[in-house]
Each structure stands twice: as C-alpha cells, then as structure tokens.
Design an enzyme around this catalytic site. Structure first.
Site: not given
Length: 158
Positions: A48-49
């Site tokens: 996600g990051c």
C-alpha cells in the site's frame, strides 16, 4: 480506544526537523513560503505504501506546478527510506520519525483498527500546509490507492 489529538484546518502545523533518506535534515521552516503536502505512511516498501508513494511520484510535476512540495514521513530508519527511494525512484524527500514524536504531534500515530484488531500504529494521513505553516487540510485514514487523485481534485489541480 484512546483518541489521538487530531489537527484541523487553521491549526499551526507542528514544526519538525527530521533526518531524510539521503542523510540531510529537513525542517518545516525550510519549506516556508511554499505549500507542502506532508503525508504519513506506516512502512516503506509495503504494497500500500509503495502504491501511494508511486502515485505521489507520478503526480509530482503537476503538484509542483501548482506550488506544492511533497514530503513523506514514516517511522522507518533513513537507510530503509534510501532503499525505498532507490527501488521505486521516489523523487521527493522521505523523512524518518523513528520515535514517532512528529507523527504523534500531527495526530497520525495512535490506536487504529488493523484486520479487526486495535493496534498502535501510523494512521495513513495527509496534511496540506500553506506557505505560512498553517494546516489547510488534515485528512486521516486515507486509502493508499486513489488518494492522490482525490487530493489533486480537492486541490483543484485536475
């Protein structure tokens, strides 16, 4: 559940001086006179990051053309941030807040839900700070995917 104090539009952005991915220090004062998008993310090199960082990277030219500097902040050590920058060609500063004091000051560290459990961690957040160091937008619990596009729309960049 303990609620971390959150910032709102009109609040003064908490000052910081943090080490960056390239060994320098970045302070909020250094960015005075420019608008800043400071985004908090839990961990470099996680799916996600990475998605979020690459979205900011891919939008950087249009954000900068509109007068915004982008800075990412996480509790990762500078060496890990340097690997993240190199691996994903991140073209904006990443700052390390290993003791989480700045993340806490921004209300971006505290209790959160993770897979149904309450845990302590970084709350994925984005702060838009004006040229004078005042919060214009404080966005908490943002999604990693699609957030940058929504932010650009909200800022009138698209």
């Amino acid at each position: 559940m303990t609620e971390t104090a959150r910032l709102s539009a009109g609040d003064a952005a908490p000052e910081f001086s943090l080490p960056t991915d390239n060994g320098d220090r970045l302070t909020l004062k250094d960015l005075r006179g420019r608008k800043v998008v400071l985004y908090a993310y839990p961990a470099a090199m996680t799916p996600g990051c990475t998605t979020q960082a690459c979205d900011f990277r891919d939008s950087l030219a249009s954000l900068q053309a509109a007068g915004y500097e982008v800075v990412g902040i996480s509790p990762d050590a500078p060496a890990k941030l340097a690997k993240f920058r190199e691996r994903d060609a991140i073209t904006f500063p990443l700052v390390s807040d290993e003791d989480k004091s700045v993340l806490t000051a921004y209300g971006a560290y505290g209790e959160k839900k993770n897979y149904g459990r309450t845990v302590m961690g970084v709350i994925r957040s984005t702060f838009v700070i004006d040229e004078n160091g005042v919060i214009e937008h404080a966005l908490y619990n943002v999604k990693a995917t699609g957030h940058v596009a929504k932010l650009r729309r909200d800022l009138g960049i698209d």
